[in-house]
Design an enzyme around this catalytic site. Structure first.
Site, PDB file in Angstrom:
ATOM      1  N   GLN A 100       0.852  -1.205   0.000  1.00 15.48           N
ATOM      2  CA  GLN A 100       0.000   0.000   0.000  1.00 15.48           C
ATOM      3  C   GLN A 100       0.881   1.246   0.000  1.00 15.48           C
ATOM      4  OE1 GLN A 100      -3.345  -0.664   3.148  1.00 15.48           O
ATOM      5  NE2 GLN A 100      -1.680  -2.039   3.625  1.00 15.48           N
ATOM      6  N   HIS A 118      -1.606   1.558  -4.157  1.00 11.85           N
ATOM      7  CA  HIS A 118      -1.981   2.972  -3.976  1.00 11.85           C
ATOM      8  C   HIS A 118      -1.115   3.927  -4.787  1.00 11.85           C
ATOM      9  CE1 HIS A 118      -4.158   2.054   0.105  1.00 11.85           C
ATOM     10  NE2 HIS A 118      -4.860   1.723  -0.956  1.00 11.85           N
ATOM     11  N   CYS A 129      -5.404  15.177 -18.367  1.00  9.60           N
ATOM     12  CA  CYS A 129      -5.288  14.183 -19.449  1.00  9.60           C
ATOM     13  C   CYS A 129      -4.637  12.875 -18.984  1.00  9.60           C
ATOM     14  CB  CYS A 129      -4.516  14.764 -20.636  1.00  9.60           C
ATOM     15  SG  CYS A 129      -2.771  15.016 -20.305  1.00  9.60           S
ATOM     16  N   CYS A 154       1.197  20.444 -17.275  1.00  6.95           N
ATOM     17  CA  CYS A 154       1.350  19.416 -18.298  1.00  6.95           C
ATOM     18  C   CYS A 154       1.702  20.068 -19.639  1.00  6.95           C
ATOM     19  CB  CYS A 154       0.022  18.670 -18.413  1.00  6.95           C
ATOM     20  SG  CYS A 154      -0.056  17.505 -19.751  1.00  6.95           S
TER      21      CYS A 154
END
Ligand code: OAD
Length: 249
Positions: A100, A118, A129, A154
């Site tokens: 995890q 996770h 996106c 981005c």
């Protein structure tokens, strides 16, 4: 150490799963989430930091906190428990690590093919996106508990870059989840190490193993109720090292 368990580990087991939580990285100096006084969720509100809504509401607060955690991880080293788990792969016919944790300490200790339920602090992506953000993250100075920091943008659509971790309210990524369940349901021995077992669906992993007839061994310094088919090793994650030594010499 229960002799029946040592015999099972050294002589009978074909597929071992090691399922880990924040307690495995505790001795590397990475705080757990729910431990009294030291746990991250004692000091910070998960709803303010670990949800997509929180990120959209205040991206600088959220990104600053995750950057603080990512850098903390980069400053730490795998501990004896991570190393013992990597060592176990040399003895068990087959070993699968399902974690995890969002750090990379299992990998740095030498474990291969680690299944991250996770996500990872080290795989940021665009919130809009989903494109992976490959460029190195800027090393701007941060205060001890993080502080505000604007996320990078981005290249494709200019959306904010978000941490590559699973947040509350999000579905676990399909591939690791299916692989984790498949491993749990096909193993004959599962170690559940350093986890409170409170966060679902990840907490289902040991239950699925138990349901499929595997032996389940919990390693934790804090005792909790278990069924008569399970074992409890009362101690820190590094106790695994002793078990391996006794089982394999
Ligand atoms: P928790 O903080 O809930 O539990 C940590 C566990 O580690 C507790 O059972 C402690 O008793 C145990 N522990 C503490 N020190 C230890 C040591 N030295 N050796 C072994 N065990 C030790 O952390 P997780 O169970 O990992 O999710 O939490 C599960 C999920 O909740 C995390 O992955 C994260 C969190 O919110 C997300 O971010 C989605």
């Amino acid at each position: 150490m229960p002799t029946k368990l040592i015999a099972k580990l050294s002589q009978e087991t074909k597929h071992v799963v090691v399922f880990t939580g924040a307690g495995v990285s505790a001795e590397s100096g990475i705080p757990t989430f729910r431990d009294a006084l030291t746990g991250l969720w004692e000091r910070f509100e998960p709803a303010q930091l670990a949800t997509a809504e929180a990120f959209r509401e205040d991206p600088n607060l959220c990104w600053g906190w995750y950057e603080w955690r990512r850098r903390k991880v980069l400053q730490t080293q795998p501990n004896e428990a991570h190393l013992a788990i990597a060592e176990l792969a040399k003895h068990a016919p087959k070993l699968t690590v399902v974690t995890q944790n969002v750090d990379d300490l299992h990998e740095r200790a030498g474990s291969k093919g680690v299944i991250h339920l996770h996500g990872s602090l080290h795989s940021p992506r665009c919130i809009d996106c989903g494109n992976a953000h490959e460029a190195p993250l800027p090393s701007v100075e941060l205060s001890e508990d993080g502080g505000r920091l604007e996320p990078p943008r981005c290249n494709a659509f200019n959306g904010y870059i978000r941490p590559g971790v699973v947040w509350f309210g999000e579905v676990l990524p399909e591939a690791p989840w299916s692989a984790g369940i498949a491993a749990a349901e096909s193993c004959d021995l599962l170690f559940s190490i350093g986890t409170s077992g409170l966060v679902y669906p990840a907490a289902e992993i040991p239950l699925r193993a138990l349901g499929a007839g595997a032996t389940v061994v919990h390693v934790n310094p804090v005792r909790f109720e278990i069924s008569s088919q399970e074992y409890f090793i009362h101690g820190p994650a590094t106790a695994l090292q002793m078990l391996i030594k006794v089982a394999f010499g």
